[in-house]
Design a protein around this motif. Structure first.
Motif, short mmCIF file in Angstrom:
data_model
loop_
_atom_site.label_atom_id
_atom_site.label_comp_id
_atom_site.label_asym_id
_atom_site.label_seq_id
_atom_site.Cartn_x
_atom_site.Cartn_y
_atom_site.Cartn_z
N THR A 60 0.86 -1.19 0.00
CA THR A 60 0.00 0.00 0.00
C THR A 60 0.89 1.23 0.00
OG1 THR A 60 -1.67 -1.18 1.29
CG2 THR A 60 -1.90 1.20 1.14
N ILE A 61 0.63 2.13 -0.92
CA ILE A 61 1.35 3.40 -0.98
C ILE A 61 0.34 4.52 -0.83
CG2 ILE A 61 2.64 4.98 -2.49
CD1 ILE A 61 3.95 2.55 -3.77
N LYS A 62 0.69 5.50 -0.03
CA LYS A 62 -0.10 6.72 0.10
C LYS A 62 0.87 7.89 0.00
CE LYS A 62 -3.74 8.87 2.90
NZ LYS A 62 -4.52 8.77 4.17
N ARG A 63 0.99 8.40 -1.20
CA ARG A 63 1.93 9.48 -1.44
C ARG A 63 1.36 10.80 -0.94
NH1 ARG A 63 2.82 11.15 -5.98
NH2 ARG A 63 4.99 11.73 -5.72
N PRO A 64 2.28 11.67 -0.42
CA PRO A 64 3.72 11.46 -0.36
C PRO A 64 4.15 10.77 0.94
CG PRO A 64 3.21 13.70 0.29
CD PRO A 64 1.90 13.08 -0.10
N GLY A 65 5.21 9.99 0.84
CA GLY A 65 5.96 9.57 2.00
C GLY A 65 5.50 8.35 2.78
N ARG A 66 4.39 7.72 2.38
CA ARG A 66 3.89 6.60 3.18
C ARG A 66 3.82 5.32 2.34
NH1 ARG A 66 1.00 11.18 4.98
NH2 ARG A 66 -0.45 10.95 3.26
N MET A 67 4.28 4.23 2.93
CA MET A 67 4.25 2.93 2.26
C MET A 67 4.13 1.84 3.30
SD MET A 67 7.10 1.20 -0.26
CE MET A 67 8.21 0.86 1.12
N GLY A 82 6.50 9.61 8.12
CA GLY A 82 7.23 10.60 8.90
C GLY A 82 8.71 10.68 8.58
N GLY A 83 9.07 10.32 7.34
CA GLY A 83 10.47 10.38 6.95
C GLY A 83 11.30 9.23 7.47
N GLN A 84 10.66 8.24 8.06
CA GLN A 84 11.36 7.08 8.62
C GLN A 84 10.88 5.79 7.99
OE1 GLN A 84 13.74 6.89 11.48
NE2 GLN A 84 13.99 9.00 10.77
N VAL A 85 11.74 4.78 7.99
CA VAL A 85 11.38 3.43 7.60
C VAL A 85 11.49 2.55 8.83
CG1 VAL A 85 11.96 1.44 6.16
CG2 VAL A 85 12.25 3.75 5.25
N GLN A 97 13.67 -2.14 13.40
CA GLN A 97 14.82 -1.38 12.91
C GLN A 97 14.28 -0.13 12.23
OE1 GLN A 97 17.51 -3.60 10.46
NE2 GLN A 97 17.43 -5.42 11.76
N ARG A 98 14.97 0.98 12.43
CA ARG A 98 14.53 2.24 11.82
C ARG A 98 15.71 2.95 11.16
NH1 ARG A 98 11.95 5.91 16.16
NH2 ARG A 98 13.51 4.89 17.49
N PHE A 99 15.42 3.63 10.06
CA PHE A 99 16.41 4.45 9.41
C PHE A 99 15.70 5.47 8.52
CE2 PHE A 99 16.03 0.26 7.53
CZ PHE A 99 15.65 0.52 6.22
N PRO A 100 16.39 6.53 8.13
CA PRO A 100 15.73 7.60 7.37
C PRO A 100 15.33 7.15 5.97
CG PRO A 100 17.77 8.39 8.39
CD PRO A 100 17.77 6.89 8.52
N LEU A 101 14.12 7.52 5.57
CA LEU A 101 13.65 7.23 4.21
C LEU A 101 14.57 7.89 3.19
CD1 LEU A 101 11.57 6.21 2.13
CD2 LEU A 101 10.25 8.30 2.59
N SER A 102 15.10 9.05 3.53
CA SER A 102 15.94 9.80 2.59
C SER A 102 17.20 9.05 2.20
CB SER A 102 16.32 11.16 3.19
OG SER A 102 17.09 10.99 4.38
#
Length: 202
Positions: A60-67, A82-85, A97-102
């Motif tokens: 599921t994708i909800k742009r921007p930024g959500r998957m 929120g800019g995180q995975v 485990q977390r890390f920046p989406l960027s």
């Protein structure tokens, strides 16, 4: 972690549908416009990892930024918001485990405004068997890896291959894509999911 070499993705995935020999690749502007029209997307996926292992699930994708990548058998889960995975291992009692989406190549298609024509973003742009294949990277940080995006001539996003910063690759093939509909932002909330699983974040 194999789960989020992604998934986030060994050879380049190519669908076997026949196509006219004279097919032309879609332009980067066409593909950017297509990606920017995607709001909420749901699809079935098959993920193939470096070691040849395969897993199925629902994307599921909800742009921007959500998957959300929900794995069918293992109950593993990948959430992006929120800019995180956040990567949830169903067999672990540890927080995700977390890390920046960027710092992942998928940021290129999840951000608010996709512009594949940006200087130094696209490494290659080819046509194969009627599909347009684009390899893209963050122009400022090519060390974060790259992503191959495979589009049909409609266009429809059919698959992606993520090449991560360790040299690994993961292929995600999409089928039964559904566009639109309402999906709660809570479906992508990393903190809420961690609490629900009894592995709260620090």
């Amino acid at each position: 972690m194999t789960l989020f070499r992604i998934a986030l993705a060994p050879a380049l995935f190519v669908l076997s549908l026949a196509a006219p020999a004279a097919a032309e690749k879609l332009s980067l502007d066409q593909l950017s416009n297509y990606l920017n029209t995607l709001g909420t997307v749901t699809a079935d996926f098959v993920q193939t990892n470096d070691d040849g292992s395969r897993s199925k699930g629902v994307l599921t994708i909800k742009r921007p930024g959500r998957m959300r990548l929900e794995y069918e058998t293992s109950k593993d889960l990948v959430l992006t918001s929120g800019g995180q995975v956040g990567v949830f291992d169903a067999g672990s009692n540890e927080p995700p485990q977390r890390f920046p989406l960027s710092k992942t190549p998928l940021n290129l298609i999840l951000k608010n405004n996709v512009n594949l024509s940006q200087a130094r973003m696209v490494v290659s742009h080819t046509e194969q068997n009627g599909d347009t294949i684009v390899r893209a990277q963050d122009p400022a940080h090519p060390e974060y890896g790259s992503i191959d995006l495979i589009f049909s001539d409609t266009p429809v996003l059919k698959a992606w291959v993520v090449h991560d910063d360790t040299g690994g690759s993961t292929t995600v093939q999409l089928t039964k894509m559904r566009l639109g509909g309402k999906v709660s932002d809570g479906q992508f909330n990393i903190h809420a999911e961690a609490n629900r699983r009894g592995t709260p974040l620090d």
